[in-house]
Design a protein around this motif. Structure first.
Motif, PDB file in Angstrom:
ATOM      1  N   GLU A 168       3.270   1.877 -21.141  1.00  0.00           N
ATOM      2  CA  GLU A 168       4.204   2.979 -21.397  1.00  0.00           C
ATOM      3  C   GLU A 168       4.750   3.523 -20.087  1.00  0.00           C
ATOM      4  OE1 GLU A 168       1.320   6.695 -22.223  1.00  0.00           O
ATOM      5  OE2 GLU A 168       1.274   5.123 -23.748  1.00  0.00           O
ATOM      6  N   PRO A 169       5.909   4.216 -20.151  1.00  0.00           N
ATOM      7  CA  PRO A 169       6.500   4.762 -18.929  1.00  0.00           C
ATOM      8  C   PRO A 169       5.496   5.610 -18.146  1.00  0.00           C
ATOM      9  CG  PRO A 169       8.030   4.963 -20.745  1.00  0.00           C
ATOM     10  CD  PRO A 169       6.723   4.502 -21.333  1.00  0.00           C
ATOM     11  N   GLY A 170       5.457   5.376 -16.836  1.00  0.00           N
ATOM     12  CA  GLY A 170       4.545   6.106 -15.966  1.00  0.00           C
ATOM     13  C   GLY A 170       3.277   5.329 -15.641  1.00  0.00           C
ATOM     14  N   ASP A 171       3.082   4.165 -16.266  1.00  0.00           N
ATOM     15  CA  ASP A 171       1.928   3.313 -15.965  1.00  0.00           C
ATOM     16  C   ASP A 171       2.256   2.374 -14.810  1.00  0.00           C
ATOM     17  OD1 ASP A 171       0.523   4.338 -18.138  1.00  0.00           O
ATOM     18  OD2 ASP A 171       0.742   2.535 -19.376  1.00  0.00           O
ATOM     19  N   PHE A 172       1.221   2.001 -14.045  1.00  0.00           N
ATOM     20  CA  PHE A 172       1.347   0.905 -13.091  1.00  0.00           C
ATOM     21  C   PHE A 172      -0.001   0.217 -12.970  1.00  0.00           C
ATOM     22  CE2 PHE A 172      -0.542   3.766 -10.033  1.00  0.00           C
ATOM     23  CZ  PHE A 172      -1.111   2.965  -9.048  1.00  0.00           C
ATOM     24  N   SER A 173       0.022  -1.045 -12.581  1.00  0.00           N
ATOM     25  CA  SER A 173      -1.222  -1.766 -12.325  1.00  0.00           C
ATOM     26  C   SER A 173      -1.006  -2.720 -11.161  1.00  0.00           C
ATOM     27  CB  SER A 173      -1.704  -2.522 -13.570  1.00  0.00           C
ATOM     28  OG  SER A 173      -0.920  -3.668 -13.793  1.00  0.00           O
ATOM     29  N   VAL A 174      -2.105  -3.031 -10.506  1.00  0.00           N
ATOM     30  CA  VAL A 174      -2.067  -3.946  -9.364  1.00  0.00           C
ATOM     31  C   VAL A 174      -3.166  -4.986  -9.571  1.00  0.00           C
ATOM     32  CG1 VAL A 174      -2.262  -4.150  -6.854  1.00  0.00           C
ATOM     33  CG2 VAL A 174      -1.311  -2.061  -7.858  1.00  0.00           C
ATOM     34  N   ARG A 175      -2.751  -6.242  -9.545  1.00  0.00           N
ATOM     35  CA  ARG A 175      -3.695  -7.349  -9.631  1.00  0.00           C
ATOM     36  C   ARG A 175      -3.326  -8.345  -8.543  1.00  0.00           C
ATOM     37  NH1 ARG A 175      -1.311  -6.660 -14.022  1.00  0.00           N
ATOM     38  NH2 ARG A 175      -0.405  -8.738 -14.232  1.00  0.00           N
ATOM     39  N   GLY A 176      -4.017  -8.234  -7.405  1.00  0.00           N
ATOM     40  CA  GLY A 176      -3.697  -9.109  -6.280  1.00  0.00           C
ATOM     41  C   GLY A 176      -2.282  -8.885  -5.808  1.00  0.00           C
ATOM     42  N   GLY A 177      -1.471  -9.942  -5.827  1.00  0.00           N
ATOM     43  CA  GLY A 177      -0.087  -9.846  -5.390  1.00  0.00           C
ATOM     44  C   GLY A 177       0.889  -9.504  -6.502  1.00  0.00           C
ATOM     45  N   ILE A 178       0.382  -9.050  -7.638  1.00  0.00           N
ATOM     46  CA  ILE A 178       1.254  -8.680  -8.756  1.00  0.00           C
ATOM     47  C   ILE A 178       1.169  -7.173  -8.974  1.00  0.00           C
ATOM     48  CG2 ILE A 178       1.688  -8.931 -11.230  1.00  0.00           C
ATOM     49  CD1 ILE A 178       0.508 -11.754 -11.004  1.00  0.00           C
ATOM     50  N   VAL A 179       2.338  -6.531  -8.969  1.00  0.00           N
ATOM     51  CA  VAL A 179       2.414  -5.087  -9.224  1.00  0.00           C
ATOM     52  C   VAL A 179       3.303  -4.891 -10.448  1.00  0.00           C
ATOM     53  CG1 VAL A 179       3.062  -2.832  -8.292  1.00  0.00           C
ATOM     54  CG2 VAL A 179       2.219  -4.610  -6.730  1.00  0.00           C
ATOM     55  N   ASP A 180       2.714  -4.340 -11.498  1.00  0.00           N
ATOM     56  CA  ASP A 180       3.471  -4.012 -12.706  1.00  0.00           C
ATOM     57  C   ASP A 180       3.753  -2.519 -12.699  1.00  0.00           C
ATOM     58  OD1 ASP A 180       3.249  -6.628 -13.544  1.00  0.00           O
ATOM     59  OD2 ASP A 180       1.678  -6.234 -15.025  1.00  0.00           O
ATOM     60  N   ILE A 181       4.999  -2.145 -12.999  1.00  0.00           N
ATOM     61  CA  ILE A 181       5.402  -0.737 -12.985  1.00  0.00           C
ATOM     62  C   ILE A 181       6.304  -0.478 -14.186  1.00  0.00           C
ATOM     63  CG2 ILE A 181       6.574   1.095 -11.694  1.00  0.00           C
ATOM     64  CD1 ILE A 181       6.244  -0.720  -9.171  1.00  0.00           C
ATOM     65  N   PHE A 182       6.002   0.585 -14.918  1.00  0.00           N
ATOM     66  CA  PHE A 182       6.894   1.005 -16.005  1.00  0.00           C
ATOM     67  C   PHE A 182       7.565   2.287 -15.550  1.00  0.00           C
ATOM     68  CE2 PHE A 182       7.211   0.596 -20.898  1.00  0.00           C
ATOM     69  CZ  PHE A 182       8.550   0.900 -20.858  1.00  0.00           C
TER      70      PHE A 182
ATOM     71  N   ASP B 142       0.827  -1.214   0.000  1.00  0.00           N
ATOM     72  CA  ASP B 142       0.000   0.000   0.000  1.00  0.00           C
ATOM     73  C   ASP B 142       0.858   1.260   0.000  1.00  0.00           C
ATOM     74  OD1 ASP B 142      -2.270  -1.584  -0.033  1.00  0.00           O
ATOM     75  OD2 ASP B 142      -2.531  -1.511   2.146  1.00  0.00           O
ATOM     76  N   LEU B 143       1.962   1.240   0.741  1.00  0.00           N
ATOM     77  CA  LEU B 143       2.877   2.382   0.755  1.00  0.00           C
ATOM     78  C   LEU B 143       3.521   2.561  -0.622  1.00  0.00           C
ATOM     79  CD1 LEU B 143       4.255   4.648   2.352  1.00  0.00           C
ATOM     80  CD2 LEU B 143       6.001   2.997   3.031  1.00  0.00           C
ATOM     81  N   LEU B 144       3.907   1.458  -1.256  1.00  0.00           N
ATOM     82  CA  LEU B 144       4.478   1.517  -2.598  1.00  0.00           C
ATOM     83  C   LEU B 144       3.476   2.131  -3.575  1.00  0.00           C
ATOM     84  CD1 LEU B 144       6.675   0.873  -4.717  1.00  0.00           C
ATOM     85  CD2 LEU B 144       5.640  -1.406  -4.930  1.00  0.00           C
ATOM     86  N   ILE B 145       2.238   1.709  -3.520  1.00  0.00           N
ATOM     87  CA  ILE B 145       1.198   2.236  -4.415  1.00  0.00           C
ATOM     88  C   ILE B 145       1.009   3.732  -4.175  1.00  0.00           C
ATOM     89  CG2 ILE B 145      -1.290   2.167  -4.928  1.00  0.00           C
ATOM     90  CD1 ILE B 145      -1.055  -0.920  -4.386  1.00  0.00           C
ATOM     91  N   ASN B 146       1.003   4.149  -2.915  1.00  0.00           N
ATOM     92  CA  ASN B 146       0.875   5.576  -2.595  1.00  0.00           C
ATOM     93  C   ASN B 146       2.045   6.372  -3.170  1.00  0.00           C
ATOM     94  OD1 ASN B 146      -0.432   7.849  -1.240  1.00  0.00           O
ATOM     95  ND2 ASN B 146       1.358   7.800   0.098  1.00  0.00           N
ATOM     96  N   LYS B 147       3.260   5.840  -3.047  1.00  0.00           N
ATOM     97  CA  LYS B 147       4.438   6.515  -3.610  1.00  0.00           C
ATOM     98  C   LYS B 147       4.340   6.619  -5.123  1.00  0.00           C
ATOM     99  CE  LYS B 147       8.067   5.734  -0.222  1.00  0.00           C
ATOM    100  NZ  LYS B 147       9.435   5.203  -0.016  1.00  0.00           N
ATOM    101  N   LEU B 148       3.814   5.585  -5.749  1.00  0.00           N
ATOM    102  CA  LEU B 148       3.659   5.616  -7.204  1.00  0.00           C
ATOM    103  C   LEU B 148       2.689   6.717  -7.614  1.00  0.00           C
ATOM    104  CD1 LEU B 148       3.451   1.786  -7.994  1.00  0.00           C
ATOM    105  CD2 LEU B 148       5.388   3.313  -8.422  1.00  0.00           C
ATOM    106  N   ILE B 149       1.569   6.812  -6.937  1.00  0.00           N
ATOM    107  CA  ILE B 149       0.567   7.830  -7.259  1.00  0.00           C
ATOM    108  C   ILE B 149       1.143   9.228  -7.024  1.00  0.00           C
ATOM    109  CG2 ILE B 149      -1.670   8.787  -6.590  1.00  0.00           C
ATOM    110  CD1 ILE B 149      -2.512   5.811  -6.023  1.00  0.00           C
ATOM    111  N   CYS B 150       1.779   9.446  -5.868  1.00  0.00           N
ATOM    112  CA  CYS B 150       2.395  10.750  -5.580  1.00  0.00           C
ATOM    113  C   CYS B 150       3.488  11.080  -6.583  1.00  0.00           C
ATOM    114  CB  CYS B 150       2.979  10.776  -4.169  1.00  0.00           C
ATOM    115  SG  CYS B 150       1.763  10.761  -2.851  1.00  0.00           S
ATOM    116  N   GLY B 151       4.184  10.052  -7.060  1.00  0.00           N
ATOM    117  CA  GLY B 151       5.294  10.242  -7.994  1.00  0.00           C
ATOM    118  C   GLY B 151       4.876  10.391  -9.437  1.00  0.00           C
ATOM    119  N   GLY B 152       3.575  10.488  -9.688  1.00  0.00           N
ATOM    120  CA  GLY B 152       3.116  10.773 -11.035  1.00  0.00           C
ATOM    121  C   GLY B 152       2.772   9.571 -11.884  1.00  0.00           C
TER     122      GLY B 152
END
Length: 185
Positions: free
Chosen positions: A53-67, A34-44
């Motif tokens: 594409e760069p700047g995208d992220f997704s969360v599906r259960g225990g999988i977090v994809d980050i570009f 949850d902290l990681l997701i918050n940092k991602l949102i704050c970080g743009g």
């Protein structure tokens, strides 16, 4: 590094802010998802169904994809509870695994980090300055709504001086023993 004098002198986000929002993800260590997701949102970063594409992220259960803009390919972080079970690069086009890695660094996706805690102060500064400049209320309202929703928008970099008290230059990021060369032109 090769750059122009103008780029060196440009006021940018303080190093301390970048450091607070950078995250080192290490295989078999625990992270707070949850902290990681918050940092991602704050970080743009923008939440997406599929990371393409760069700047995208997704969360599906225990999988977090980050570009993250730091790498040429997106990352897939697989969690078992709070423990990092796997980190790998994958293809944005095919969504298939490219290679496993042991650690990854996540940095903000944009030049501006929007921390919820400071938004009321930032919005007040922007409203005050907009009033002084006699900007249209609809334009200011649009900017304020984007900020309240922690949305990154075109031109947000122009607000950097309202978001951070003390801006820095590239000189503040470089080691003190850096050597500079300025060509005659």
């Amino acid at each position: 590094m090769v750059t122009s004098v103008d780029a060196l002198m440009q006021k940018i986000i303080p190093r301390q802010v970048i450091s607070q929002y950078a995250e080192l993800i290490v295989l078999n260590e625990e992270i707070n998802r949850d902290l990681l997701i918050n940092k991602l949102i704050c970080g743009g970063y923008v939440r997406a169904t599929i990371v393409e594409e760069p700047g995208d992220f997704s969360v599906r259960g225990g999988i977090v994809d980050i570009f993250t803009p730091l790498y040429a390919n997106p990352l897939r972080i697989e969690l078992y509870g709070d423990q990092v079970e796997a980190i790998r690069f994958f293809s944005a086009a095919s969504q298939r695994k490219i290679s496993d890695i042991n650690e990854a660094v996540i940095i903000p996706a944009r030049e501006v980090v929007l921390n919820e805690e400071y938004l009321p102060q930032v919005i007040n500064k922007i409203r005050t300055r907009a009033s002084e400049l006699e900007l249209a209320v609809t334009q200011v309202r649009s900017i304020v709504n984007h900020l309240k929703n922690q949305e990154i928008f075109d031109g947000i970099e122009s607000l950097v001086s309202y978001i951070y008290e003390n801006l820095e230059t590239m000189f503040d990021y470089l080691p003190s023993d850096s050597i500079f060369m300025v060509p005659d032109s």
